[in-house]
Design a protein around this motif. Structure first.
Motif, short mmCIF file in Angstrom:
data_model
loop_
_atom_site.label_atom_id
_atom_site.label_comp_id
_atom_site.label_asym_id
_atom_site.label_seq_id
_atom_site.Cartn_x
_atom_site.Cartn_y
_atom_site.Cartn_z
N GLN A 92 0.81 -1.21 0.00
CA GLN A 92 0.00 0.00 0.00
C GLN A 92 0.85 1.27 0.00
O GLN A 92 0.50 2.27 -0.63
CB GLN A 92 -0.92 -0.02 1.23
CG GLN A 92 -1.90 1.15 1.29
CD GLN A 92 -2.82 1.06 2.49
OE1 GLN A 92 -2.67 0.16 3.32
NE2 GLN A 92 -3.76 1.98 2.60
N HIS A 93 1.98 1.25 0.71
CA HIS A 93 2.81 2.46 0.82
C HIS A 93 4.18 2.27 0.16
O HIS A 93 5.13 2.96 0.51
CB HIS A 93 3.00 2.82 2.30
CG HIS A 93 1.72 3.12 3.01
ND1 HIS A 93 0.98 4.25 2.77
CD2 HIS A 93 1.02 2.39 3.94
CE1 HIS A 93 -0.11 4.25 3.53
NE2 HIS A 93 -0.11 3.13 4.25
N ASN B 35 5.23 3.20 -2.59
CA ASN B 35 5.69 4.35 -3.36
C ASN B 35 5.98 5.58 -2.51
O ASN B 35 6.55 6.56 -3.00
CB ASN B 35 4.67 4.74 -4.44
CG ASN B 35 4.48 3.64 -5.48
OD1 ASN B 35 3.45 2.98 -5.53
ND2 ASN B 35 5.51 3.44 -6.31
N ASP B 36 5.55 5.57 -1.24
CA ASP B 36 5.75 6.77 -0.43
C ASP B 36 6.44 6.50 0.92
O ASP B 36 6.64 7.41 1.70
CB ASP B 36 4.43 7.50 -0.20
CG ASP B 36 3.33 6.58 0.32
OD1 ASP B 36 3.59 5.81 1.26
OD2 ASP B 36 2.22 6.61 -0.24
N LYS B 37 6.78 5.25 1.20
CA LYS B 37 7.50 4.95 2.45
C LYS B 37 8.73 4.12 2.09
O LYS B 37 8.63 2.99 1.64
CB LYS B 37 6.60 4.18 3.43
CG LYS B 37 5.50 5.03 4.06
CD LYS B 37 4.68 4.24 5.07
CE LYS B 37 5.50 3.87 6.29
NZ LYS B 37 4.66 3.21 7.33
N SER B 38 9.87 4.73 2.32
CA SER B 38 11.12 4.06 1.93
C SER B 38 11.33 2.76 2.71
O SER B 38 11.91 1.80 2.20
CB SER B 38 12.32 5.00 2.15
OG SER B 38 12.38 5.40 3.52
N ASP C 76 8.96 0.62 3.71
CA ASP C 76 8.15 -0.44 3.10
C ASP C 76 8.77 -0.90 1.78
O ASP C 76 8.75 -2.10 1.45
CB ASP C 76 6.72 0.06 2.84
CG ASP C 76 5.91 0.14 4.13
OD1 ASP C 76 6.44 -0.25 5.17
OD2 ASP C 76 4.75 0.59 4.08
N THR D 106 -3.07 0.03 -7.69
CA THR D 106 -2.76 1.12 -8.62
C THR D 106 -1.66 0.72 -9.60
O THR D 106 -0.89 -0.22 -9.35
CB THR D 106 -2.30 2.38 -7.85
OG1 THR D 106 -1.03 2.11 -7.25
CG2 THR D 106 -3.30 2.76 -6.77
N GLU E 92 0.92 2.54 -10.19
CA GLU E 92 2.20 2.88 -9.58
C GLU E 92 2.72 1.73 -8.71
O GLU E 92 3.92 1.43 -8.72
CB GLU E 92 2.06 4.15 -8.74
CG GLU E 92 1.85 5.44 -9.54
CD GLU E 92 0.41 5.54 -10.06
OE1 GLU E 92 0.18 6.33 -11.00
OE2 GLU E 92 -0.46 4.81 -9.53
N GLN E 93 1.84 1.14 -7.97
CA GLN E 93 2.23 -0.01 -7.15
C GLN E 93 2.70 -1.17 -8.03
O GLN E 93 3.72 -1.81 -7.76
CB GLN E 93 1.06 -0.47 -6.27
CG GLN E 93 0.68 0.53 -5.18
CD GLN E 93 -0.67 0.21 -4.55
OE1 GLN E 93 -1.41 -0.66 -5.02
NE2 GLN E 93 -1.00 0.94 -3.48
#
Length: 573
Positions: free
Chosen positions: A493-494, A496-499, A501, A526, A528-529
């Motif tokens: 889920q994260h 793309n925005d949590k290094s 993860d 998504t 992106e994911q």
């Protein structure tokens, strides 16, 4: 005898009666108006341990216990004065006295008649020692647990009821043994019974004489603390029990680890009669087990309503299973590069007649610690195998995965159930994959390892589901005979925005690849994911981007255009 009888007849009858008295096993005794024995037959002599000469002419009190002689002589006096005997012709159970001083129970039937010198009395006497022993044994069986020698549930409830009637205070502690089923499954019922006996010795020794300990169910024990209504005192006793169970039990050469969950309730705060108080303690015990066991909980009113709601939901679920309201939906697992279906995960749904389609989160928690969980688990396994068999028969090279309930992983017949499902639906073992969460697997480490190894020997796939959310170490991936690692949706889920993860996901994919495991990322929604996972060289994915869980007939329609390769395209909904 009537005077109308000829003297010869009288003599014959007297001789016949004398022969009968000599031969019968009945003990016969008669006394005169003074209470002295004037006749006794051999059977009576044998019964009381005297010779005939030792009894004839002696007062009848020689066979009557001293404490009963006064009442007996008073009765004789009343009859001598012309009153009708109270016990005439009616069998009565009393105690008698042998020559050597031993008392024993008899049944006596008394007869009275008039003789030449006044009234006479005779008795037919039967030794009822064996009958009393049988009755005593039956009484013990009615109140005593035959395995442990402790009181049983009936006796425990009776003692509690007596306490309520007396108006006294009391508290009860209910214990359920954590891990007992595993002992039975692993070592057999003989060791299990011996373990229960060991518990039945340890608890009374620990609690002392003021506590009444009972076994009220299979592996459930109860403690009655009369006069104790202080929560701190009751909790201290329960804590002592909890600590005592930290010491292993040595049973027949087996060193067995056993825990216990404990529920406490107080009279009359938590119940106005025995059954209500036991039920309240049971609600507290249920809460203790639901929290993982090896804990103590004191009853409060919220427990009753929560437990009642769970039980009502379980009853409803049982009707749903019987009535065909349960159904498996299937979510595609795809090759991330071309989105072709490589597998399906079977997911349980409930077509509720009033609430509509329900996902597992709405009802599975109610199955915790319930035998119904196992029944639904076997049904789910069979249904998934049946669908996988149908796909195989149609030429699709697609694996179907299904989640195992915790109780299934612990069940001794798991391998038998899986093998039967494969045979019944003519399914190749490699077309079935069983998913187990890492938390469930590691909670029963050795047993889980043995079960998974046996399943892999069958050729069935084993997947660690939601990996990374529990407490498994990376070394567990090497220990367990896995075929698939499923990365939890929380990391995806994260991504793309949590290094952090992203780093964890990269490590898991690399490790899984190096170990030869199939890697599936869950919860992809998504583009992106999806792109991030492809860049990390994750081969397979699952999530709403490729399709929500749908009925099997919808999957069949999706696969219909292409057969043979078994890897049909799917367009995200």
């Amino acid at each position: 005898m009537p005077n109308s009888f000829p003297s010869k007849t009288k003599r014959h009858l007297a001789f016949t009666v004398a022969q009968f008295a000599e031969a019968t096993n009945l003990s016969l005794v008669s006394i005169d108006s003074k209470g002295n024995i004037e006749f006794v037959n051999p059977s009576a002599c044998k019964l009381f341990g005297y010779t005939q000469s030792e009894m004839i002419g002696q007062p009848i009190t020689i066979i009557i216990p001293e404490r009963m002689r006064g009442a007996h002589m008073a009765g004789l006096q009343r009859v001598a004065e012309g009153q009708a005997p109270h016990l005439g012709g009616r069998p009565v159970e009393v105690y008698a006295l042998k020559k050597e001083g031993t008392e024993f129970p008899i049944e006596i039937t008394l007869s009275v008649w008039s003789g030449k010198q006044g009234f006479c009395a005779g008795a037919v006497i039967t030794d009822i020692s064996d009958r009393r022993e049988r009755e005593s044994k039956l009484l013990r069986l009615a109140s005593q647990d035959t395995l442990t020698g402790l009181s049983n549930r009936h006796r425990f409830s009776s003692l509690l009821s007596e306490g309520f009637e007396a108006g006294g205070t009391a508290s009860i502690i209910l214990l359920d043994l954590d891990g007992f089923k595993e002992v039975n499954d692993t070592h057999g019922h003989l060791v299990g019974d011996s373990l229960l006996q060991a518990v039945g010795v340890r608890l009374p020794y620990l609690l002392g004489r003021n506590a009444e300990v009972a076994r009220i169910g299979g592996d459930e024990f109860a403690v009655l603390l009369q006069g104790v209504n202080d929560p701190l005192e009751a909790h201290a006793q329960a804590q002592a029990i909890l600590e005592a169970f930290r010491k292993p039990f040595d049973v027949g050469g087996h060193v067995l680890e056993l825990g216990t969950s404990i529920g406490i309730a107080f009279a009359s705060t938590h119940g106005n009669d025995a059954e209500e108080l036991i039920a309240s303690a049971d609600f507290a015990l249920y809460r203790a087990k639901a929290e993982g066991g090896n804990v103590i909980r004191i009853y409060d009113t919220t427990m009753r309503s929560e437990t009642a709601a769970r039980r009502e939901l379980r009853d409803e679920l049982l009707r749903a299973l019987r009535g065909g309201e349960l159904e498996l939906f299937y979510q595609p697992q795809v090759d991330l590069l071309d989105r072709r279906i490589v597998g399906l995960e079977a997911l349980l749904r409930w077509n509720h007649p009033q609430r509509g389609l329900l996902a597992p989160g709405a009802f599975l928690p109610a199955l915790d610690q319930s035998a119904l969980a196992l029944e639904i688990g076997w049904w789910t396994l069979d249904q998934a195998a049946a669908r996988a068999g149908a796909l195989q028969a149609d030429g699709h090279d697609i694996k179907v995965s299904v989640n195992l309930f915790p109780s299934q992983l612990r069940a001794p017949n798991l391998i038998h159930k899986v093998a039967n499902a494969l045979q019944r639906h003519s399914l190749r073992p490699d077309r079935l994959e069983l998913e187990v969460t890492e938390t469930i697997a590691l909670a029963n480490d050795d047993q889980s390892f043995e079960a998974m190894t046996a399943l892999r020997d069958l050729g069935v796939g084993i997947a660690f589901d939601d990996f990374g959310t529990g407490y498994a170490s990376l070394s567990s991936l090497q220990r367990y005979p896995l075929t698939t690692l499923k990365i939890d949706r929380g990391f995806v889920q994260h991504i793309n925005d949590k290094s952090s993860d992203l780093a964890i996901t990269r490590a898991l994919i690399g490790l899984s690849r190096e170990m030869g495991l199939k890697t599936i990322a869950e919860g992809i929604e998504t583009e992106e994911q999806e792109r991030a996972l492809i860049d990390l060289r994750c081969p397979f994915g699952q999530g709403y981007r490729y399709g929500k869980p749908v009925p099997f007939r919808t999957i069949v329609d999706l696969l219909a255009p292409e057969t043979g390769s078994g890897r049909s395209c799917i367009v995200a909904s």
